[in-house]
Design a protein around this motif. Structure first.
Motif, PDB file in Angstrom:
ATOM      1  N   LEU A 104      49.673  38.975  33.545  1.00  0.00           N
ATOM      2  CA  LEU A 104      48.907  39.870  33.050  1.00  0.00           C
ATOM      3  C   LEU A 104      49.177  39.991  31.541  1.00  0.00           C
ATOM      4  O   LEU A 104      50.391  39.778  31.194  1.00  0.00           O
ATOM      5  N   VAL A 105      47.918  40.081  30.928  1.00  0.00           N
ATOM      6  CA  VAL A 105      48.131  40.109  29.615  1.00  0.00           C
ATOM      7  C   VAL A 105      47.742  41.456  29.165  1.00  0.00           C
ATOM      8  O   VAL A 105      48.388  42.155  28.291  1.00  0.00           O
ATOM      9  N   ASP A 106      46.659  42.118  29.932  1.00  0.00           N
ATOM     10  CA  ASP A 106      46.229  43.442  29.439  1.00  0.00           C
ATOM     11  C   ASP A 106      45.369  44.163  30.715  1.00  0.00           C
ATOM     12  O   ASP A 106      45.114  43.321  31.383  1.00  0.00           O
ATOM     13  N   ALA A 107      45.647  45.477  30.652  1.00  0.00           N
ATOM     14  CA  ALA A 107      45.013  46.053  32.120  1.00  0.00           C
ATOM     15  C   ALA A 107      44.596  47.297  31.452  1.00  0.00           C
ATOM     16  O   ALA A 107      45.122  48.315  30.822  1.00  0.00           O
ATOM     17  N   LYS A 108      43.370  47.727  32.202  1.00  0.00           N
ATOM     18  CA  LYS A 108      42.534  48.915  31.951  1.00  0.00           C
ATOM     19  C   LYS A 108      42.024  49.522  33.106  1.00  0.00           C
ATOM     20  O   LYS A 108      41.397  48.793  33.945  1.00  0.00           O
ATOM     21  N   LEU A 109      42.608  50.640  33.711  1.00  0.00           N
ATOM     22  CA  LEU A 109      41.946  51.381  34.823  1.00  0.00           C
ATOM     23  C   LEU A 109      40.628  51.865  34.610  1.00  0.00           C
ATOM     24  O   LEU A 109      40.245  52.627  33.731  1.00  0.00           O
ATOM     25  N   LEU A 110      39.516  51.307  35.523  1.00  0.00           N
ATOM     26  CA  LEU A 110      38.256  51.628  35.493  1.00  0.00           C
ATOM     27  C   LEU A 110      37.872  52.681  36.554  1.00  0.00           C
ATOM     28  O   LEU A 110      37.205  53.932  36.085  1.00  0.00           O
ATOM     29  N   ASP A 111      38.479  52.693  37.533  1.00  0.00           N
ATOM     30  CA  ASP A 111      38.139  53.614  38.756  1.00  0.00           C
ATOM     31  C   ASP A 111      39.393  53.807  39.487  1.00  0.00           C
ATOM     32  O   ASP A 111      40.020  52.950  40.168  1.00  0.00           O
ATOM     33  N   ASP A 112      40.096  55.132  39.344  1.00  0.00           N
ATOM     34  CA  ASP A 112      41.388  55.437  39.720  1.00  0.00           C
ATOM     35  C   ASP A 112      41.214  55.810  41.446  1.00  0.00           C
ATOM     36  O   ASP A 112      42.281  56.416  42.067  1.00  0.00           O
ATOM     37  N   LYS A 113      39.986  55.925  41.977  1.00  0.00           N
ATOM     38  CA  LYS A 113      39.873  56.078  43.465  1.00  0.00           C
ATOM     39  C   LYS A 113      40.702  55.337  44.339  1.00  0.00           C
ATOM     40  O   LYS A 113      40.168  54.036  44.407  1.00  0.00           O
ATOM     41  N   SER A 114      41.667  55.765  45.272  1.00  0.00           N
ATOM     42  CA  SER A 114      42.174  54.755  46.168  1.00  0.00           C
ATOM     43  C   SER A 114      41.163  54.734  47.474  1.00  0.00           C
ATOM     44  O   SER A 114      40.259  55.732  47.536  1.00  0.00           O
ATOM     45  N   ASN A 115      41.400  53.716  48.321  1.00  0.00           N
ATOM     46  CA  ASN A 115      40.816  53.650  49.616  1.00  0.00           C
ATOM     47  C   ASN A 115      41.523  54.396  50.627  1.00  0.00           C
ATOM     48  O   ASN A 115      42.587  54.769  50.619  1.00  0.00           O
ATOM     49  N   LEU A 116      41.226  54.495  51.905  1.00  0.00           N
ATOM     50  CA  LEU A 116      41.435  55.281  53.153  1.00  0.00           C
ATOM     51  C   LEU A 116      42.931  54.816  53.434  1.00  0.00           C
ATOM     52  O   LEU A 116      43.697  55.432  53.665  1.00  0.00           O
ATOM     53  N   LYS A 117      43.086  53.368  53.283  1.00  0.00           N
ATOM     54  CA  LYS A 117      44.461  52.834  53.722  1.00  0.00           C
ATOM     55  C   LYS A 117      45.523  53.411  52.697  1.00  0.00           C
ATOM     56  O   LYS A 117      46.570  53.574  53.082  1.00  0.00           O
ATOM     57  N   ASN A 155      53.333  45.871  34.470  1.00  0.00           N
ATOM     58  CA  ASN A 155      52.970  46.888  34.050  1.00  0.00           C
ATOM     59  C   ASN A 155      53.754  48.187  34.503  1.00  0.00           C
ATOM     60  O   ASN A 155      54.089  48.060  35.762  1.00  0.00           O
ATOM     61  N   THR A 156      53.879  49.107  33.745  1.00  0.00           N
ATOM     62  CA  THR A 156      54.617  50.344  33.989  1.00  0.00           C
ATOM     63  C   THR A 156      53.619  51.215  35.307  1.00  0.00           C
ATOM     64  O   THR A 156      54.295  51.886  36.053  1.00  0.00           O
ATOM     65  N   ILE A 157      52.416  51.053  35.087  1.00  0.00           N
ATOM     66  CA  ILE A 157      51.674  51.751  36.236  1.00  0.00           C
ATOM     67  C   ILE A 157      51.542  50.914  37.444  1.00  0.00           C
ATOM     68  O   ILE A 157      51.203  49.570  37.387  1.00  0.00           O
ATOM     69  N   ALA A 158      51.646  51.442  38.397  1.00  0.00           N
ATOM     70  CA  ALA A 158      51.651  50.818  39.805  1.00  0.00           C
ATOM     71  C   ALA A 158      50.253  51.014  40.463  1.00  0.00           C
ATOM     72  O   ALA A 158      49.908  51.907  40.851  1.00  0.00           O
ATOM     73  N   PRO A 159      49.552  50.048  40.499  1.00  0.00           N
ATOM     74  CA  PRO A 159      48.067  50.152  40.959  1.00  0.00           C
ATOM     75  C   PRO A 159      48.114  50.487  42.580  1.00  0.00           C
ATOM     76  O   PRO A 159      48.999  50.134  43.252  1.00  0.00           O
ATOM     77  N   LYS A 160      46.980  51.102  42.869  1.00  0.00           N
ATOM     78  CA  LYS A 160      46.820  51.537  44.313  1.00  0.00           C
ATOM     79  C   LYS A 160      45.813  50.807  44.908  1.00  0.00           C
ATOM     80  O   LYS A 160      44.661  50.477  44.472  1.00  0.00           O
ATOM     81  N   SER A 161      45.814  50.497  46.203  1.00  0.00           N
ATOM     82  CA  SER A 161      44.570  49.831  46.790  1.00  0.00           C
ATOM     83  C   SER A 161      43.388  50.547  46.894  1.00  0.00           C
ATOM     84  O   SER A 161      43.508  51.689  47.103  1.00  0.00           O
ATOM     85  N   GLY A 162      42.173  49.690  46.493  1.00  0.00           N
ATOM     86  CA  GLY A 162      40.885  50.290  46.372  1.00  0.00           C
ATOM     87  C   GLY A 162      40.556  50.611  44.974  1.00  0.00           C
ATOM     88  O   GLY A 162      39.553  50.826  44.377  1.00  0.00           O
ATOM     89  N   GLN A 163      41.540  50.879  43.801  1.00  0.00           N
ATOM     90  CA  GLN A 163      41.262  51.033  42.660  1.00  0.00           C
ATOM     91  C   GLN A 163      40.407  49.640  42.022  1.00  0.00           C
ATOM     92  O   GLN A 163      40.899  48.599  42.421  1.00  0.00           O
ATOM     93  N   THR A 164      39.718  50.088  40.752  1.00  0.00           N
ATOM     94  CA  THR A 164      39.004  49.106  40.199  1.00  0.00           C
ATOM     95  C   THR A 164      39.777  48.810  38.625  1.00  0.00           C
ATOM     96  O   THR A 164      39.870  50.107  37.898  1.00  0.00           O
ATOM     97  N   TRP A 165      39.996  47.680  38.299  1.00  0.00           N
ATOM     98  CA  TRP A 165      40.762  47.471  37.118  1.00  0.00           C
ATOM     99  C   TRP A 165      40.099  46.442  36.306  1.00  0.00           C
ATOM    100  O   TRP A 165      39.508  45.509  36.815  1.00  0.00           O
ATOM    101  N   GLN A 166      40.110  46.514  34.941  1.00  0.00           N
ATOM    102  CA  GLN A 166      39.672  45.611  33.973  1.00  0.00           C
ATOM    103  C   GLN A 166      41.090  44.707  33.445  1.00  0.00           C
ATOM    104  O   GLN A 166      41.650  45.460  32.910  1.00  0.00           O
ATOM    105  N   LEU A 167      41.014  43.500  33.742  1.00  0.00           N
ATOM    106  CA  LEU A 167      42.338  42.923  33.449  1.00  0.00           C
ATOM    107  C   LEU A 167      42.139  41.552  32.659  1.00  0.00           C
ATOM    108  O   LEU A 167      41.184  40.882  32.820  1.00  0.00           O
ATOM    109  N   THR A 168      42.850  41.528  31.609  1.00  0.00           N
ATOM    110  CA  THR A 168      42.780  40.116  30.766  1.00  0.00           C
ATOM    111  C   THR A 168      44.064  39.502  31.527  1.00  0.00           C
ATOM    112  O   THR A 168      45.159  39.841  31.306  1.00  0.00           O
TER     113      THR A 168
END
Length: 769
Positions: free
Chosen positions: A179-192, A134-147
């Motif tokens: 990865l078939v599909d990805a949807k960001l549910l919570d973009d809040k990153s953790n302390l790390k 995916n073109t979006i690079a996820p960050k540690s602690g974020q919550t995603w819905q993935l197919t």
């Protein structure tokens, strides 16, 4: 004393119980597990009634064995229902994002922790490695819905090669997915991730960002391949992996800084343990930041035990500390026993203790600063000798210049680069721009000096064949002989021991000749050899950053100490010829034969040609003419015969050419072994061809997750109709045939050569079961 001795013996027996996990061909069934558990329970009751020390040892060994098996089965049970499925999941990102925003992000594997599948919350989170494109690079602690379309890590399994399946189980990355599909549910990153985001703009400015990332956050995923090779071949790769040395530097620096601060504080507020506790907290924080990999866990545990002993004012030996730490680690995670890093760390620490207790530095130079280089040379020379066995088994080779390179690298990394990285990280978090930039510059400049030096010494990487491995223990034997002075009284015994160590070098093969179909995924690579020299039929595929030759074929050849004398190329498709250039670079004297006129052939692959090599007759059956670009129908078909048994190698021959071979040769095609044409495709393996070859065994080279789903179900049913016994490398791993004058036998890596539970086929069975 007796209680301490008992505790250490019990810790050793527990570790030995876990050690069996390395060698089990299959995990116990539930019935077997409960049967052993009941026996142990009876023994426990007997010990409670009438104490028996020897039974206590057996009980602890059994507990270690049962605990490790149960832990492994639990992990496999958690992931097995989800292999080879399409799932909609909710998951948290585990890996930190250290990718540069200014450059295009190529696909990479990213670790997630699944907590919900199809709307159902899981009782235990499931770790999974997702191929992220995916073109979006996820960050540690974020919550995603993935197919996800899941699969399992399935190793290319060959002698001398890297066991990626065992590595994946040890690191909980056996389950993977596309990865078939990805949807960001919570973009809040953790302390790390927040810490990473503050430091990353600085790190991205420097040429050695890949190593700075490895030292700062333990992220080795972006190591430049040239840097990786230089570090491995000069023997300093261990300095770039977060381990005990780095943890101790963090602890020591933090403790020193706190002592300096306490110097300005009134005495009544000062406590002896304040610097130690803050140092431990700093080390623990750094271990958490770098991901709590096994070496850092071991270092933190060792540091904690040391602090506890200081508090209790109790003294135990270094051997006791190491013994208890290993047992506690295996109690925490028995799958560590499968990790090469676990073995490397434990072995290195044991070697250090052994070296300084059995071959200590003389007291007159031990504490004098001017003898620093002598002490460092003693350390490096001793460790180099003692680490030879583990280096041979893990890396299949050693660096001939590691003593010199470590003498250069250890002071630079421990005294300059790593402290600069720590201070740079602190000032980056404090937003002190110029000071942080200056510290990062020092770290980068020190790495530049280091690699400039390493490139001068990167010329002596020695590949060690398997039959030299026993000889690698000569370092341990030397230290023991010097310490005990046994060479004076037991010279004959020592000579016998030395002869036993070199015996494998002169061991003669138990076969007349041998053929190995290597597990190279979707492709073909066959090695014909007599234990000394070899001819290759095809070279596997070339991939984006590597090839089957580099990862599989050359390690196999060097494992058996084989010299390649000739190369036969069936045709010019990548999965058969991809590694040719690299193979010719490593073995420049090897002759080449193919059916393509565009190659610089030493011999032409034309029907009717034949040659004799080491009492084997190679007869070319196809094609009838050379072509500029050889495709499937131009495959070089070779029949190898020793006068009694024969093997027919067909490349990717198609059905029409099979008919022509049947018409021309008829019963001359009869062979003991047949390499299945075109990986078991519908376009080949015709009934007339199979009926004339009449093979006893049929070998298919393909990968588990190949997009063409080969071998095809139609061809497999054809083999079954003709009652042909077929073997597929995807399921068996390397397939080895051993030929003698009167008999022959077939062995596979997953079956007879190295049967282990962690080499099993996980998930649903394929059509060729």
């Amino acid at each position: 004393m007796r209680q301490s001795y008992s505790l250490d013996l019990l810790a050793t027996m527990f570790s030995l119980g876990c050690l069996t996990l390395l060698f089990l061909p299959h995990l116990l069934s539930d019935l077997q597990w409960y049967f052993i558990a009941i026996i142990l329970l009876v023994l426990v009751l007997f010990v409670l009634v009438k104490f028996c020390w020897y039974l206590s040892i057996i009980i602890v060994f059994g507990l270690g064995f049962l605990w490790s098996v149960a832990y492994s089965k639990q992990y496999l049970t958690n992931i097995s229902p989800y292999i080879d499925k399409t799932l909609v999941v909710k998951a948290k990102v585990v890996d930190i994002n250290t990718r540069q925003k200014t450059t295009a992000i190529s696909p990479y594997y990213l670790s997630f922790s699944i907590f919900s599948i199809s709307g159902f919350t899981l009782s235990n989170n499931i770790p999974i490695s997702v191929y992220w494109d995916n073109t979006i690079a996820p960050k540690s602690g974020q919550t995603w819905q993935l197919t996800l379309k899941t699969k399992v890590m399935h190793s290319y399994l060959n002698e001398g090669g890297f066991d990626s399946q065992r590595f994946s189980i040890a690191n909980r990355s056996l389950l993977s997915a596309k990865l078939v599909d990805a949807k960001l549910l919570d973009d809040k990153s953790n302390l790390k991730q927040l810490i990473v985001d503050l430091a990353l703009p600085y790190i991205d400015l420097f040429d050695y960002r890949d190593i700075l990332l490895a030292l700062t956050f333990g992220d080795r995923s972006q190591l430049d391949e040239s840097h990786r090779m230089v570090m491995m071949q000069t023997g300093i790769a261990h300095l770039m992996a977060i381990s005990g040395m780095h943890i101790l530097v963090v602890f020591g620096l933090s403790r020193l800084l706190v002592k300096i601060v306490l110097f300005f504080i009134p005495k009544r507020f000062i406590h002896f343990f304040v610097p130690i506790v803050i140092g431990w907290l700093s080390a623990f924080f750094y271990a958490w930041l770098t991901g709590f990999n096994p070496p850092t866990l071991r270092a933190i545990l060792a540091l904690s035990i040391w602090i506890y002993l200081c508090y209790k004012k109790n003294q135990i030996s270094a051997w006791q500390k190491v013994n208890r730490i290993i047992a506690l680690l295996l109690l925490f995670d028995p799958l560590m026993i499968l990790s090469e890093s676990f073995w490397l760390s434990c072995y290195a620490v044991i070697s250090l203790i052994f070296l300084f207790e059995w071959l200590p530095i003389p007291q007159e130079i031990k504490y004098k600063k001017r003898w620093y280089m002598v002490r460092l040379l003693h350390l490096q020379l001793g460790l180099t000798m003692l680490l030879l066995p583990i280096q041979c088994f893990v890396f299949q080779g050693v660096s001939g210049v590691s003593i010199l390179t470590n003498l250069i690298a250890i002071p630079i990394i421990s005294l300059c680069t790593f402290p600069a990285v720590l201070f740079a990280l602190i000032f980056s978090l404090m937003d002190c721009f110029y000071i942080a930039l200056w510290c990062w510059s020092i770290a980068d400049k020190s790495l530049e000096w280091l690699f400039f030096s390493l490139n001068w010494f990167n010329f002596l990487w020695l590949k060690i064949p398997a039959n030299f491995y026993l000889l690698s223990f000569v370092g341990w034997l030397t230290v023991i002989i010097i310490r005990t002075g046994s060479w004076r009284r037991f010279s004959v015994t020592l000579a016998v021991i030395f002869m036993l160590l070199i015996t494998p070098i002169f061991k003669q093969p138990h076969y007349r000749w041998r053929l190995d179909m290597l597990d190279v995924g979707h492709g073909l690579a066959i090695v014909i050899h007599d234990g000394k020299s070899a001819i290759l039929y095809d070279t596997g595929a070339k991939w984006e950053k590597s090839s089957a030759v580099e990862r599989i074929i050359i390690p196999f050849l060097q494992w058996h100490n084989l010299n390649v004398q000739g190369i036969i190329i069936s045709h010019q498709h990548n999965d058969h010829v991809g590694g040719l250039d690299m193979l010719q670079y490593v073995y420049p004297k090897a002759w080449l034969m193919s059916s393509s006129s565009s190659f610089n052939n030493d011999y032409q692959c034309l029907a009717g040609n034949h040659f004799i090599w080491n009492e084997l007759t190679f007869s070319v059956l196809w094609p009838n003419k050379l072509v500029d670009y050889a495709q499937n129908e131009d495959s070089c078909v070779v029949q190898i015969s020793d006068g009694r048994f024969s093997v027919l190698l067909t490349g990717d021959l198609e059905r029409n050419q099979e008919y022509q071979l049947v018409t021309k040769y008829q019963n001359q095609l009869t062979s003991t072994i047949l390499q299945a044409p075109h990986h078991g495709s519908n376009t080949s393996s015709s009934y007339p061809f199979l009926n004339h070859v009449k093979p006893v065994k049929l070998l298919v080279s393909t990968s588990r997750y190949n997009p063409w789903k080969l071998p095809s179900s139609k061809v497999i049913r054809k083999y079954q109709d003709l009652q042909l016994d077929s073997y597929v490398t995807a399921k068996t791993g390397q397939i080895s045939l051993f030929f003698d004058k009167q008999t022959w036998q077939l062995k596979t890596m997953r079956g007879e050569i190295k049967p282990r539970w962690y080499h099993d086929w996980f998930g649903s069975f394929p059509i060729y079961e």
